[in-house]
Design a protein around this motif. Structure first.
Motif, mmCIF file in Angstrom:
data_model
loop_
_atom_site.group_PDB
_atom_site.id
_atom_site.type_symbol
_atom_site.label_atom_id
_atom_site.label_comp_id
_atom_site.label_asym_id
_atom_site.label_seq_id
_atom_site.Cartn_x
_atom_site.Cartn_y
_atom_site.Cartn_z
ATOM 1 N N PHE A 129 51.419 46.167 22.772
ATOM 2 C CA PHE A 129 50.857 46.799 21.573
ATOM 3 C C PHE A 129 49.601 46.062 21.106
ATOM 4 N N ARG A 130 49.671 44.736 21.038
ATOM 5 C CA ARG A 130 48.512 43.965 20.565
ATOM 6 C C ARG A 130 47.326 44.124 21.515
ATOM 7 N N ARG A 131 47.595 44.085 22.818
ATOM 8 C CA ARG A 131 46.506 44.232 23.781
ATOM 9 C C ARG A 131 45.896 45.631 23.697
ATOM 10 N N ALA A 132 46.734 46.630 23.494
ATOM 11 C CA ALA A 132 46.224 47.996 23.375
ATOM 12 C C ALA A 132 45.310 48.132 22.161
ATOM 13 N N LYS A 133 45.693 47.520 21.042
ATOM 14 C CA LYS A 133 44.864 47.608 19.836
ATOM 15 C C LYS A 133 43.527 46.919 20.008
ATOM 16 N N THR A 134 43.507 45.791 20.698
ATOM 17 C CA THR A 134 42.266 45.025 20.834
ATOM 18 C C THR A 134 41.445 45.461 22.044
ATOM 19 N N ASP A 135 42.063 45.509 23.222
ATOM 20 C CA ASP A 135 41.327 45.798 24.454
ATOM 21 C C ASP A 135 40.856 47.240 24.546
ATOM 22 N N LEU A 136 41.548 48.139 23.848
ATOM 23 C CA LEU A 136 41.177 49.553 23.913
ATOM 24 C C LEU A 136 40.486 50.031 22.643
ATOM 25 N N ALA A 137 40.077 49.089 21.801
ATOM 26 C CA ALA A 137 39.472 49.444 20.513
ATOM 27 C C ALA A 137 38.219 50.299 20.691
ATOM 28 N N LYS A 138 37.462 50.058 21.754
ATOM 29 C CA LYS A 138 36.214 50.789 21.979
ATOM 30 C C LYS A 138 36.386 51.996 22.905
ATOM 31 N N SER A 139 37.604 52.216 23.370
ATOM 32 C CA SER A 139 37.848 53.370 24.233
ATOM 33 C C SER A 139 37.834 54.654 23.416
ATOM 34 N N ALA A 140 37.461 55.749 24.068
ATOM 35 C CA ALA A 140 37.384 57.038 23.372
ATOM 36 C C ALA A 140 38.768 57.560 23.005
ATOM 37 N N GLY A 141 39.790 57.068 23.686
ATOM 38 C CA GLY A 141 41.147 57.513 23.402
ATOM 39 C C GLY A 141 42.139 56.785 24.274
ATOM 40 N N LEU A 142 43.392 57.123 24.115
ATOM 41 C CA LEU A 142 44.459 56.690 25.017
ATOM 42 C C LEU A 142 45.173 57.978 25.411
ATOM 43 N N ASP A 143 44.795 58.523 26.581
ATOM 44 C CA ASP A 143 45.164 59.882 26.951
ATOM 45 C C ASP A 143 46.521 60.009 27.630
ATOM 46 N N HIS A 144 46.836 59.047 28.493
ATOM 47 C CA HIS A 144 48.039 59.153 29.315
ATOM 48 C C HIS A 144 48.743 57.795 29.375
ATOM 49 N N VAL A 145 50.026 57.771 29.041
ATOM 50 C CA VAL A 145 50.841 56.562 29.133
ATOM 51 C C VAL A 145 52.038 56.878 30.021
ATOM 52 N N LEU A 146 52.100 56.207 31.167
ATOM 53 C CA LEU A 146 53.176 56.412 32.129
ATOM 54 C C LEU A 146 54.017 55.145 32.206
ATOM 55 N N LEU A 147 55.260 55.234 31.759
ATOM 56 C CA LEU A 147 56.128 54.063 31.645
ATOM 57 C C LEU A 147 57.085 54.008 32.836
ATOM 58 N N THR A 148 56.632 53.385 33.928
ATOM 59 C CA THR A 148 57.450 53.321 35.146
ATOM 60 C C THR A 148 58.215 52.014 35.291
ATOM 61 N N ALA A 149 57.950 51.027 34.436
ATOM 62 C CA ALA A 149 58.595 49.715 34.584
ATOM 63 C C ALA A 149 60.112 49.863 34.588
ATOM 64 N N GLY A 150 60.765 49.227 35.559
ATOM 65 C CA GLY A 150 62.217 49.311 35.629
ATOM 66 C C GLY A 150 62.782 48.332 36.643
ATOM 67 N N ILE A 151 64.072 48.058 36.501
ATOM 68 C CA ILE A 151 64.761 47.190 37.461
ATOM 69 C C ILE A 151 66.090 47.827 37.834
ATOM 70 N N LEU A 152 66.649 47.372 38.946
ATOM 71 C CA LEU A 152 67.972 47.781 39.390
ATOM 72 C C LEU A 152 68.712 46.534 39.837
ATOM 73 N N SER A 153 69.899 46.316 39.283
ATOM 74 C CA SER A 153 70.657 45.121 39.626
ATOM 75 C C SER A 153 72.148 45.440 39.712
ATOM 76 N N PHE A 154 72.785 44.953 40.769
ATOM 77 C CA PHE A 154 74.226 45.143 40.912
ATOM 78 C C PHE A 154 75.006 43.916 40.441
#
Length: 366
Positions: A129-154
Protein backbone atom coordinates in the motif's frame (compact mmCIF):
# COMPACT_ATOMS: atom_id res chain seq x y z
CA UNK A 1 7.35 -47.87 -20.90
CA UNK A 2 4.74 -45.18 -20.32
CA UNK A 3 5.76 -42.16 -18.25
CA UNK A 4 4.31 -41.57 -14.75
CA UNK A 5 2.39 -38.60 -16.18
CA UNK A 6 0.75 -40.77 -18.85
CA UNK A 7 -0.06 -43.52 -16.35
CA UNK A 8 -1.44 -40.98 -13.87
CA UNK A 9 -3.52 -39.38 -16.59
CA UNK A 10 -4.93 -42.75 -17.61
CA UNK A 11 -5.89 -43.57 -14.03
CA UNK A 12 -7.50 -40.18 -13.59
CA UNK A 13 -9.41 -40.65 -16.84
CA UNK A 14 -10.66 -43.98 -15.51
CA UNK A 15 -11.88 -42.25 -12.36
CA UNK A 16 -13.69 -39.66 -14.48
CA UNK A 17 -15.27 -42.41 -16.56
CA UNK A 18 -16.39 -44.19 -13.40
CA UNK A 19 -18.10 -41.03 -12.22
CA UNK A 20 -19.64 -40.42 -15.63
CA UNK A 21 -21.06 -43.86 -16.31
CA UNK A 22 -22.15 -44.98 -12.86
CA UNK A 23 -25.08 -43.95 -10.72
CA UNK A 24 -23.22 -41.29 -8.74
CA UNK A 25 -25.78 -38.69 -7.70
CA UNK A 26 -25.37 -35.50 -9.74
CA UNK A 27 -25.45 -33.28 -6.67
CA UNK A 28 -22.30 -35.00 -5.42
CA UNK A 29 -20.54 -34.37 -8.73
CA UNK A 30 -21.64 -30.71 -8.78
CA UNK A 31 -20.52 -30.26 -5.20
CA UNK A 32 -17.19 -32.04 -5.14
CA UNK A 33 -15.97 -32.76 -8.67
CA UNK A 34 -17.61 -30.89 -11.60
CA UNK A 35 -15.30 -32.64 -14.04
CA UNK A 36 -16.83 -30.95 -17.10
CA UNK A 37 -15.40 -27.63 -15.91
CA UNK A 38 -12.01 -29.27 -15.46
CA UNK A 39 -12.11 -30.86 -18.91
CA UNK A 40 -13.21 -27.62 -20.55
CA UNK A 41 -10.25 -25.76 -19.07
CA UNK A 42 -7.85 -28.55 -20.03
CA UNK A 43 -8.99 -28.24 -23.64
CA UNK A 44 -9.17 -24.44 -23.60
CA UNK A 45 -6.51 -22.42 -25.37
CA UNK A 46 -7.39 -18.77 -24.69
CA UNK A 47 -5.58 -15.87 -26.34
CA UNK A 48 -5.11 -12.39 -24.89
CA UNK A 49 -8.23 -10.32 -25.52
CA UNK A 50 -6.72 -6.87 -24.95
CA UNK A 51 -4.51 -5.81 -27.85
CA UNK A 52 -2.85 -2.86 -26.10
CA UNK A 53 -2.31 -1.64 -22.54
CA UNK A 54 -0.83 1.63 -23.74
CA UNK A 55 -0.90 4.34 -21.07
CA UNK A 56 -2.04 1.92 -18.37
CA UNK A 57 -0.58 0.68 -15.08
CA UNK A 58 -0.72 -3.01 -14.18
CA UNK A 59 0.23 -4.48 -10.78
CA UNK A 60 0.84 -8.21 -10.34
CA UNK A 61 1.58 -9.99 -7.07
CA UNK A 62 3.28 -13.37 -7.15
CA UNK A 63 5.09 -12.05 -10.22
CA UNK A 64 7.88 -14.63 -10.00
CA UNK A 65 5.41 -17.50 -10.11
CA UNK A 66 4.62 -19.55 -13.20
CA UNK A 67 1.40 -17.68 -13.92
CA UNK A 68 2.42 -14.26 -12.63
CA UNK A 69 5.66 -14.15 -14.63
CA UNK A 70 3.93 -15.19 -17.85
CA UNK A 71 1.11 -12.70 -17.31
CA UNK A 72 3.75 -10.01 -16.74
CA UNK A 73 5.39 -10.79 -20.07
CA UNK A 74 2.07 -10.86 -21.90
CA UNK A 75 1.29 -7.37 -20.58
CA UNK A 76 4.78 -6.04 -21.31
CA UNK A 77 4.53 -7.12 -24.96
CA UNK A 78 1.35 -5.05 -25.33
CA UNK A 79 2.69 -1.54 -24.76
CA UNK A 80 1.90 -1.20 -21.04
CA UNK A 81 3.11 2.08 -19.58
CA UNK A 82 3.94 0.96 -16.03
CA UNK A 83 4.30 -2.62 -14.83
CA UNK A 84 4.55 -3.26 -11.08
CA UNK A 85 5.97 -6.64 -10.16
CA UNK A 86 5.49 -7.80 -6.55
CA UNK A 87 7.00 -10.94 -5.04
CA UNK A 88 8.83 -12.23 -1.97
CA UNK A 89 11.72 -13.25 -4.25
CA UNK A 90 14.09 -10.94 -6.12
CA UNK A 91 12.54 -9.88 -9.43
CA UNK A 92 15.63 -8.57 -11.21
CA UNK A 93 15.98 -11.60 -13.50
CA UNK A 94 12.35 -11.34 -14.62
CA UNK A 95 12.76 -7.63 -15.37
CA UNK A 96 15.91 -8.28 -17.39
CA UNK A 97 14.23 -11.12 -19.25
CA UNK A 98 11.25 -8.94 -20.16
CA UNK A 99 13.47 -6.10 -21.35
CA UNK A 100 15.64 -8.48 -23.39
CA UNK A 101 12.60 -9.92 -25.16
CA UNK A 102 11.21 -6.48 -25.96
CA UNK A 103 14.53 -5.19 -27.30
CA UNK A 104 14.82 -8.18 -29.64
CA UNK A 105 11.40 -7.35 -31.06
CA UNK A 106 12.10 -3.59 -31.18
CA UNK A 107 9.21 -2.91 -28.82
CA UNK A 108 9.12 0.01 -26.36
CA UNK A 109 10.26 -0.69 -22.80
CA UNK A 110 7.72 -0.01 -20.06
CA UNK A 111 8.53 1.43 -16.70
CA UNK A 112 9.02 -1.67 -14.55
CA UNK A 113 8.87 -1.34 -10.76
CA UNK A 114 10.16 -4.16 -8.59
CA UNK A 115 8.73 -4.52 -5.09
CA UNK A 116 10.29 -7.37 -3.14
CA UNK A 117 7.73 -7.81 -0.36
CA UNK A 118 6.87 -10.69 1.98
CA UNK A 119 3.11 -11.20 2.12
CA UNK A 120 3.44 -13.66 5.00
CA UNK A 121 2.84 -10.67 7.30
CA UNK A 122 0.37 -7.80 7.43
CA UNK A 123 3.36 -5.45 7.50
CA UNK A 124 4.24 -6.71 4.04
CA UNK A 125 0.72 -5.92 2.83
CA UNK A 126 1.00 -2.44 4.32
CA UNK A 127 4.26 -2.01 2.41
CA UNK A 128 2.45 -2.78 -0.86
CA UNK A 129 0.00 0.00 0.00
CA UNK A 130 2.73 2.49 0.94
CA UNK A 131 4.74 1.76 -2.20
CA UNK A 132 1.64 2.12 -4.35
CA UNK A 133 0.88 5.54 -2.85
CA UNK A 134 4.41 6.84 -3.35
CA UNK A 135 5.79 5.03 -6.43
CA UNK A 136 2.58 5.40 -8.42
CA UNK A 137 1.79 8.96 -7.36
CA UNK A 138 2.63 10.31 -10.83
CA UNK A 139 0.94 7.49 -12.74
CA UNK A 140 -2.22 8.31 -14.68
CA UNK A 141 -4.04 5.52 -12.87
CA UNK A 142 -3.93 2.02 -11.45
CA UNK A 143 -5.90 0.09 -14.06
CA UNK A 144 -5.36 -3.60 -13.37
CA UNK A 145 -4.44 -5.44 -10.16
CA UNK A 146 -3.87 -9.19 -10.48
CA UNK A 147 -3.34 -10.94 -7.15
CA UNK A 148 -1.67 -14.27 -7.98
CA UNK A 149 0.53 -14.61 -4.88
CA UNK A 150 -0.07 -17.96 -3.20
CA UNK A 151 1.48 -21.01 -1.57
CA UNK A 152 0.63 -24.69 -1.22
CA UNK A 153 1.84 -26.73 1.73
CA UNK A 154 1.02 -30.21 2.98
CA UNK A 155 2.71 -29.50 6.33
CA UNK A 156 1.07 -27.15 8.77
CA UNK A 157 3.02 -24.05 9.84
CA UNK A 158 1.99 -20.75 11.36
CA UNK A 159 2.69 -17.26 10.08
CA UNK A 160 4.02 -14.46 12.30
CA UNK A 161 0.40 -13.28 12.51
CA UNK A 162 -0.64 -16.59 14.11
CA UNK A 163 -2.53 -18.02 11.13
CA UNK A 164 -1.80 -21.19 9.19
CA UNK A 165 0.57 -20.09 6.42
CA UNK A 166 -1.59 -21.15 3.45
CA UNK A 167 -4.51 -19.15 4.83
CA UNK A 168 -2.18 -16.26 5.64
CA UNK A 169 -0.87 -15.77 2.10
CA UNK A 170 -3.72 -17.08 -0.03
CA UNK A 171 -6.52 -15.53 1.97
CA UNK A 172 -5.64 -12.96 4.62
CA UNK A 173 -2.80 -11.17 2.87
CA UNK A 174 -4.47 -11.25 -0.53
CA UNK A 175 -7.73 -9.91 0.91
CA UNK A 176 -5.87 -7.20 2.83
CA UNK A 177 -3.92 -6.05 -0.23
CA UNK A 178 -7.17 -5.94 -2.20
CA UNK A 179 -8.78 -3.72 0.43
CA UNK A 180 -5.78 -1.43 0.81
CA UNK A 181 -5.41 -0.90 -2.93
CA UNK A 182 -9.13 -0.33 -3.48
CA UNK A 183 -9.00 3.49 -2.98
CA UNK A 184 -6.06 3.73 -5.39
CA UNK A 185 -7.79 2.00 -8.31
CA UNK A 186 -8.32 4.44 -11.15
CA UNK A 187 -8.61 4.09 -14.91
CA UNK A 188 -6.01 5.85 -17.02
CA UNK A 189 -7.34 8.25 -19.69
CA UNK A 190 -6.85 5.66 -22.44
CA UNK A 191 -8.67 2.89 -20.57
CA UNK A 192 -12.36 2.71 -21.59
CA UNK A 193 -13.36 0.45 -18.69
CA UNK A 194 -13.38 0.79 -14.89
CA UNK A 195 -10.23 -0.43 -13.11
CA UNK A 196 -10.20 -4.15 -12.36
CA UNK A 197 -8.99 -6.08 -9.32
CA UNK A 198 -8.85 -9.84 -9.79
CA UNK A 199 -8.36 -12.57 -7.21
CA UNK A 200 -7.39 -16.11 -8.21
CA UNK A 201 -9.71 -19.01 -7.48
CA UNK A 202 -9.23 -22.72 -8.08
CA UNK A 203 -10.97 -26.00 -8.91
CA UNK A 204 -9.74 -27.09 -5.47
CA UNK A 205 -12.62 -25.21 -3.82
CA UNK A 206 -14.94 -28.00 -4.98
CA UNK A 207 -12.88 -30.98 -3.84
CA UNK A 208 -12.48 -29.62 -0.31
CA UNK A 209 -15.99 -28.20 0.11
CA UNK A 210 -17.07 -30.89 2.57
CA UNK A 211 -14.68 -29.27 5.10
CA UNK A 212 -16.34 -25.83 5.05
CA UNK A 213 -18.87 -26.32 7.84
CA UNK A 214 -19.47 -23.18 9.92
CA UNK A 215 -19.30 -23.72 13.70
CA UNK A 216 -22.25 -22.52 15.75
CA UNK A 217 -19.87 -20.95 18.26
CA UNK A 218 -16.41 -19.49 18.04
CA UNK A 219 -14.43 -18.10 15.14
CA UNK A 220 -14.95 -19.62 11.72
CA UNK A 221 -11.55 -18.41 10.49
CA UNK A 222 -9.78 -19.86 13.52
CA UNK A 223 -11.54 -23.17 12.93
CA UNK A 224 -10.19 -23.17 9.36
CA UNK A 225 -6.72 -22.18 10.56
CA UNK A 226 -6.45 -24.51 13.57
CA UNK A 227 -6.26 -27.57 11.36
CA UNK A 228 -4.08 -30.65 11.61
CA UNK A 229 -1.65 -32.33 9.26
CA UNK A 230 -3.17 -35.00 7.08
CA UNK A 231 -6.49 -34.60 5.27
CA UNK A 232 -7.23 -31.11 6.65
CA UNK A 233 -3.86 -29.70 5.62
CA UNK A 234 -4.15 -31.54 2.32
CA UNK A 235 -7.31 -29.54 1.64
CA UNK A 236 -5.94 -26.27 2.98
CA UNK A 237 -5.17 -24.79 -0.43
CA UNK A 238 -8.76 -25.31 -1.55
CA UNK A 239 -10.04 -24.03 1.79
CA UNK A 240 -7.97 -20.85 1.49
CA UNK A 241 -9.26 -20.26 -2.03
CA UNK A 242 -12.84 -20.80 -0.88
CA UNK A 243 -12.43 -18.12 1.78
CA UNK A 244 -11.01 -15.79 -0.87
CA UNK A 245 -13.89 -16.56 -3.24
CA UNK A 246 -16.44 -15.66 -0.57
CA UNK A 247 -14.47 -12.52 0.25
CA UNK A 248 -14.30 -11.44 -3.41
CA UNK A 249 -18.06 -11.94 -3.78
CA UNK A 250 -18.78 -9.88 -0.66
CA UNK A 251 -16.35 -7.15 -1.71
CA UNK A 252 -17.97 -6.94 -5.13
CA UNK A 253 -21.41 -6.60 -3.54
CA UNK A 254 -20.21 -3.88 -1.17
CA UNK A 255 -18.36 -1.83 -3.81
CA UNK A 256 -21.47 -1.90 -5.98
CA UNK A 257 -23.66 -0.79 -3.09
CA UNK A 258 -21.19 1.99 -2.27
CA UNK A 259 -21.31 3.21 -5.87
CA UNK A 260 -17.59 2.69 -6.52
CA UNK A 261 -16.60 2.61 -10.18
CA UNK A 262 -14.45 -0.53 -9.99
CA UNK A 263 -14.67 -4.11 -11.17
CA UNK A 264 -13.98 -6.89 -8.66
CA UNK A 265 -13.89 -10.45 -9.94
CA UNK A 266 -12.28 -13.86 -9.54
CA UNK A 267 -10.49 -15.81 -12.27
CA UNK A 268 -9.76 -19.52 -12.43
CA UNK A 269 -6.58 -20.21 -14.43
CA UNK A 270 -7.01 -23.96 -14.63
CA UNK A 271 -4.28 -26.43 -13.73
CA UNK A 272 -0.64 -26.79 -14.74
CA UNK A 273 2.46 -28.47 -13.37
CA UNK A 274 4.46 -25.63 -11.80
CA UNK A 275 6.69 -25.05 -8.79
CA UNK A 276 3.50 -24.33 -6.81
CA UNK A 277 1.75 -27.56 -7.74
CA UNK A 278 4.93 -29.66 -7.56
CA UNK A 279 4.06 -30.98 -4.06
CA UNK A 280 0.96 -32.56 -5.61
CA UNK A 281 3.19 -35.24 -7.12
CA UNK A 282 3.50 -36.86 -3.70
CA UNK A 283 -0.26 -36.87 -3.10
CA UNK A 284 -2.34 -39.46 -4.96
CA UNK A 285 -5.62 -37.63 -5.61
CA UNK A 286 -4.10 -34.17 -6.33
CA UNK A 287 -1.58 -35.86 -8.62
CA UNK A 288 -4.29 -37.70 -10.55
CA UNK A 289 -6.38 -34.55 -10.96
CA UNK A 290 -3.40 -32.50 -12.09
CA UNK A 291 -2.20 -35.17 -14.50
CA UNK A 292 -5.69 -35.33 -15.98
CA UNK A 293 -6.17 -31.57 -16.37
CA UNK A 294 -2.75 -29.90 -16.56
CA UNK A 295 -2.10 -27.64 -19.54
CA UNK A 296 0.65 -25.25 -20.63
CA UNK A 297 1.01 -22.51 -18.00
CA UNK A 298 0.81 -19.84 -20.72
CA UNK A 299 -2.89 -20.60 -21.12
CA UNK A 300 -3.39 -20.27 -17.37
CA UNK A 301 -1.63 -16.91 -17.38
CA UNK A 302 -3.69 -15.80 -20.36
CA UNK A 303 -6.93 -16.70 -18.57
CA UNK A 304 -5.87 -14.63 -15.56
CA UNK A 305 -4.84 -11.66 -17.71
CA UNK A 306 -8.16 -11.75 -19.51
CA UNK A 307 -9.87 -11.82 -16.13
CA UNK A 308 -8.11 -8.72 -14.85
CA UNK A 309 -8.77 -6.98 -18.17
CA UNK A 310 -12.49 -7.78 -18.34
CA UNK A 311 -15.23 -5.20 -18.54
CA UNK A 312 -17.80 -4.19 -15.89
CA UNK A 313 -20.03 -7.11 -16.88
CA UNK A 314 -17.60 -9.35 -14.97
CA UNK A 315 -18.15 -7.55 -11.66
CA UNK A 316 -18.81 -10.08 -8.91
CA UNK A 317 -18.34 -13.00 -11.30
CA UNK A 318 -15.95 -15.92 -11.79
CA UNK A 319 -14.13 -16.00 -15.12
CA UNK A 320 -12.89 -19.11 -16.89
CA UNK A 321 -11.31 -19.18 -20.32
CA UNK A 322 -14.34 -18.18 -22.36
CA UNK A 323 -17.26 -17.83 -19.97
CA UNK A 324 -18.47 -16.88 -16.50
CA UNK A 325 -19.80 -19.99 -14.73
CA UNK A 326 -22.05 -19.89 -11.70
CA UNK A 327 -20.61 -19.86 -8.21
CA UNK A 328 -20.14 -23.30 -6.64
CA UNK A 329 -23.24 -24.67 -4.85
CA UNK A 330 -21.69 -24.28 -1.38
CA UNK A 331 -21.35 -20.53 -1.95
CA UNK A 332 -24.94 -19.95 -3.00
CA UNK A 333 -26.91 -21.95 -0.44
CA UNK A 334 -28.04 -20.41 2.84
CA UNK A 335 -25.12 -21.86 4.82
CA UNK A 336 -22.78 -20.29 2.26
CA UNK A 337 -24.36 -16.89 2.81
CA UNK A 338 -23.81 -17.32 6.54
CA UNK A 339 -20.19 -18.27 5.92
CA UNK A 340 -19.68 -15.26 3.64
CA UNK A 341 -20.88 -12.85 6.32
CA UNK A 342 -18.83 -14.55 9.05
CA UNK A 343 -15.70 -14.39 6.90
CA UNK A 344 -16.20 -10.70 6.17
CA UNK A 345 -16.93 -9.76 9.79
CA UNK A 346 -14.10 -11.81 11.31
CA UNK A 347 -11.59 -10.59 8.72
CA UNK A 348 -12.59 -7.01 9.40
CA UNK A 349 -12.06 -7.53 13.13
CA UNK A 350 -8.58 -8.95 12.49
CA UNK A 351 -7.57 -6.24 10.02
CA UNK A 352 -8.87 -3.33 12.10
CA UNK A 353 -6.97 -4.63 15.13
CA UNK A 354 -3.63 -4.78 13.29
CA UNK A 355 -3.78 -2.43 10.28
CA UNK A 356 -4.79 1.18 11.10
CA UNK A 357 -4.95 2.21 7.42
CA UNK A 358 -7.84 -0.15 6.82
CA UNK A 359 -10.31 1.99 8.76
CA UNK A 360 -10.66 4.46 5.88
CA UNK A 361 -11.40 1.64 3.43
CA UNK A 362 -14.18 0.15 5.51
CA UNK A 363 -15.63 3.65 5.98
CA UNK A 364 -15.63 4.09 2.18
CA UNK A 365 -17.45 0.78 1.76
CA UNK A 366 -20.12 1.82 4.27
Amino acid sequence: MASPQVIGGAVAAAVIALITFTAVPMFIIREYFPYKLLKKQYLGKPTVNTKSYKGRTVLITGANGAFGSRASKLVAHRDVDTLVLVDVMDLTALKEDIESELKKENKPLPKILLWQIDMMTFAGCQEVFRRAKTDLAKSAGLDHVLLTAGILSFKRKESPEGWETTLQVNYFSTALVALLLLPLLKSSPGNPNPPVLTMVTSFGVYCSSFTYGVPKKGSYLKKMSNNKDGMEQGHQYGRSKALLLWFAKELAERTKKAGLNVTINSADPGTAWTNLTGPNRSQLIPRLITNYSARDPIYCATALLNGVSAGPESHGKILHDFDMPEYPPFVLRKSGQVAQQRIWDESREEFEAKVPEIQAVYKMLG
